[in-house]
Design a protein around this motif. Structure first.
Motif, PDB file in Angstrom:
ATOM      1  N   LEU A 168      18.454  75.119   9.420  1.00 30.47           N
ATOM      2  CA  LEU A 168      17.836  74.327  10.471  1.00 30.47           C
ATOM      3  C   LEU A 168      17.809  72.875   9.997  1.00 30.47           C
ATOM      4  O   LEU A 168      17.093  72.530   9.061  1.00 30.47           O
ATOM      5  N   VAL A 169      18.624  72.031  10.635  1.00 32.18           N
ATOM      6  CA  VAL A 169      18.722  70.626  10.250  1.00 32.18           C
ATOM      7  C   VAL A 169      17.786  69.808  11.129  1.00 32.18           C
ATOM      8  O   VAL A 169      17.859  69.865  12.364  1.00 32.18           O
ATOM      9  N   PHE A 332       4.051  67.394   5.291  1.00 27.97           N
ATOM     10  CA  PHE A 332       3.530  68.124   6.449  1.00 27.97           C
ATOM     11  C   PHE A 332       4.440  69.297   6.797  1.00 27.97           C
ATOM     12  O   PHE A 332       3.961  70.415   7.039  1.00 27.97           O
ATOM     13  N   ILE A 333       5.749  69.067   6.820  1.00 25.78           N
ATOM     14  CA  ILE A 333       6.696  70.141   7.137  1.00 25.78           C
ATOM     15  C   ILE A 333       6.626  71.237   6.073  1.00 25.78           C
ATOM     16  O   ILE A 333       6.654  72.434   6.380  1.00 25.78           O
ATOM     17  N   THR A 334       6.519  70.836   4.809  1.00 27.47           N
ATOM     18  CA  THR A 334       6.430  71.816   3.729  1.00 27.47           C
ATOM     19  C   THR A 334       5.143  72.627   3.824  1.00 27.47           C
ATOM     20  O   THR A 334       5.140  73.850   3.630  1.00 27.47           O
ATOM     21  N   ASP A 335       4.032  71.955   4.134  1.00 31.17           N
ATOM     22  CA  ASP A 335       2.760  72.672   4.285  1.00 31.17           C
ATOM     23  C   ASP A 335       2.825  73.693   5.409  1.00 31.17           C
ATOM     24  O   ASP A 335       2.271  74.789   5.300  1.00 31.17           O
ATOM     25  N   GLN A 336       3.517  73.339   6.497  1.00 35.21           N
ATOM     26  CA  GLN A 336       3.572  74.210   7.668  1.00 35.21           C
ATOM     27  C   GLN A 336       4.574  75.356   7.508  1.00 35.21           C
ATOM     28  O   GLN A 336       4.332  76.471   7.988  1.00 35.21           O
ATOM     29  N   GLN A 340       7.573  80.136   4.146  1.00 33.70           N
ATOM     30  CA  GLN A 340       8.526  81.072   4.742  1.00 33.70           C
ATOM     31  C   GLN A 340       9.970  80.615   4.624  1.00 33.70           C
ATOM     32  O   GLN A 340      10.890  81.433   4.601  1.00 33.70           O
ATOM     33  N   TYR A 341      10.178  79.304   4.539  1.00 32.26           N
ATOM     34  CA  TYR A 341      11.533  78.757   4.499  1.00 32.26           C
ATOM     35  C   TYR A 341      11.666  77.789   3.323  1.00 32.26           C
ATOM     36  O   TYR A 341      10.692  77.165   2.906  1.00 32.26           O
ATOM     37  N   LYS A 342      12.881  77.656   2.825  1.00 31.31           N
ATOM     38  CA  LYS A 342      13.167  76.656   1.800  1.00 31.31           C
ATOM     39  C   LYS A 342      13.324  75.302   2.480  1.00 31.31           C
ATOM     40  O   LYS A 342      14.161  75.137   3.351  1.00 31.31           O
ATOM     41  N   VAL A 343      12.484  74.336   2.114  1.00 33.99           N
ATOM     42  CA  VAL A 343      12.543  72.998   2.700  1.00 33.99           C
ATOM     43  C   VAL A 343      13.245  72.078   1.709  1.00 33.99           C
ATOM     44  O   VAL A 343      12.791  71.908   0.577  1.00 33.99           O
ATOM     45  N   LEU A 344      14.352  71.484   2.139  1.00 35.69           N
ATOM     46  CA  LEU A 344      15.156  70.629   1.275  1.00 35.69           C
ATOM     47  C   LEU A 344      15.364  69.266   1.922  1.00 35.69           C
ATOM     48  O   LEU A 344      15.461  69.155   3.144  1.00 35.69           O
ATOM     49  N   CYS A 345      15.435  68.239   1.089  1.00 37.44           N
ATOM     50  CA  CYS A 345      15.701  66.886   1.568  1.00 37.44           C
ATOM     51  C   CYS A 345      16.483  66.153   0.486  1.00 37.44           C
ATOM     52  O   CYS A 345      16.037  66.085  -0.655  1.00 37.44           O
TER      53      CYS A 345
END
Length: 370
Positions: A168-169, A332-336, A340-345
């Motif tokens: 999900l981009v 905020f995105i990582t907290d939410q 459940q998902y790997k958050v990468l930037c």
């Protein structure tokens, strides 16, 4: 002016400027447009524009000829950004492994020769290796080294993604956030599965706040009579969005002079919380800056949940675009969703589309654009 003419002139200017810049480089030499593959990245707002019109504009602008259209590659901006993130970025990823409370703590100073992604005490990569930061199951930062393969691109996330999870981009631009689901097909091609585009309101919140400060009709009159100066103020604000601290915005002379006709300018700030006047600039507190994004973050979160609920087998949320530099947004995105998902930037998220376009130009078989 017709749409085709607008596209043609924009592409002509970009082509001429690019060739001029390259020719002035010591290694530039004699070059022409036909020496290059041209990659046109398409924002989702223009995705429905017929490819025929964009191709015709590129031909009229001199990027390619009728017989060299194979040197023209179209790619969605989200696909280009993901292509860059699928390759091990030299600077690694920004990983958000800390809690909201630790967000308020100042970062430790980095040692000489290290990037902000380097784990403390981590070994230096050997020649020919790329270091990439990932999270392990305990949510600690770990450095993973990958040998560079000659003659090809090593796909980092695909090699660590045996279950073929989708990506999900989240393309966070200056005014809109584009949300796109991509699947990596056999062979590495990127297929778009779903999309959503939402406008966020941080700039509108700032304008409302300036209206509170410069009351008695001062801001309303200024906004109506000097729209170009207001745009400059919003552009300056856009450059501050990634900060999580008190910020300063220059006050144009025209606005200051009009305000002083009403009363002493300091008195405009006396009854307003979160702003002050200091040596010709408007100082906005950290808490007030954060409040500008509250509504936007909630809207983005809702959009993400809507897309995630409609699409299964998503394993990664990839944040790119200028606003992805914002620590507030990443946290905020990582907290939410980080549970459940790997958050990468990537470390320089605003460059992801540009660098990914180069990757797709070198590997056009990875592009799927109807």
């Amino acid at each position: 002016m017709r749409l085709l003419e607008v596209f043609t002139e924009v592409l002509r200017f970009l082509k001429d400027d690019a060739l001029k810049t390259i020719k002035h480089h010591p290694a530039g030499g004699e070059i022409s447009a036909s020496d290059f593959t041209w990659v046109l990245t398409v924002p989702h707002s223009l995705e429905d524009l017929p490819k025929r019109i964009m191709t015709e504009a590129a031909v009229l602008a001199g990027l390619v000829g009728e017989d060299t259209k194979d040197k023209l590659v179209f790619a969605l901006e989200s696909a280009a950004a993901l292509a860059w993130c699928l390759k091990p970025p030299p600077d690694g990823f920004i990983t958000q492994n800390h809690s909201r409370t630790s967000q308020d703590q100042p970062p430790e100073p980095a040692g000489a020769g290290t990037s902000c992604n380097d784990p403390a005490g981590g070994p230096e990569p050997e020649p020919g290796e790329t270091r990439v930061l990932l999270e392990n199951q305990n949510q600690d930062q770990v450095a993973v080294h990958f040998k560079k393969e000659p003659g090809g691109t090593k796909v980092l996330l695909e090699t660590r993604n045996p279950d073929r999870k989708r990506y999900l981009v989240v393309d966070c631009g200056d005014r809109t956030v584009g949300i796109t689901v991509h699947e990596v097909l056999e062979g590495g091609a990127l297929k778009k599965l779903d999309k959503d585009v939402r406008r966020y309101l941080a700039e509108e919140k700032l304008k409302e706040f300036l209206g509170e400060i410069f009351s008695d009709g001062v801001w309303r009159e200024y906004k109506q009579n000097f729209p170009s100066e207001v745009r400059k103020m919003m552009f300056e604000f856009a450059r501050l969005k990634h900060l999580d601290e008190d910020v300063q915005i220059s006050c144009p002379d025209t606005l200051r002079e009009r305000a002083q006709r009403k009363k002493d300018i300091e008195t405009f700030f006396a009854s307003v919380e979160g702003a002050s006047w200091e040596d010709g600039v408007i100082k906005i507190s950290r808490d007030k800056l954060r409040s500008f994004f509250d509504d936007s973050l909630q809207r983005i979160t809702k959009s993400l949940r809507d897309v995630l609920n409609k699409n299964s087998n998503i394993g990664f949320i990839v944040l790119v675009g200028g606003l992805a530099e914002s620590q507030m947004l990443r946290q905020f995105i990582t907290d939410q969703f980080g549970h459940q998902y790997k958050v990468l930037c990537p470390l320089r998220p605003q460059e992801a589309v540009l660098k990914g376009a180069v990757e797709l130009g070198r590997n056009p078989e990875l592009v799927q654009f109807d």
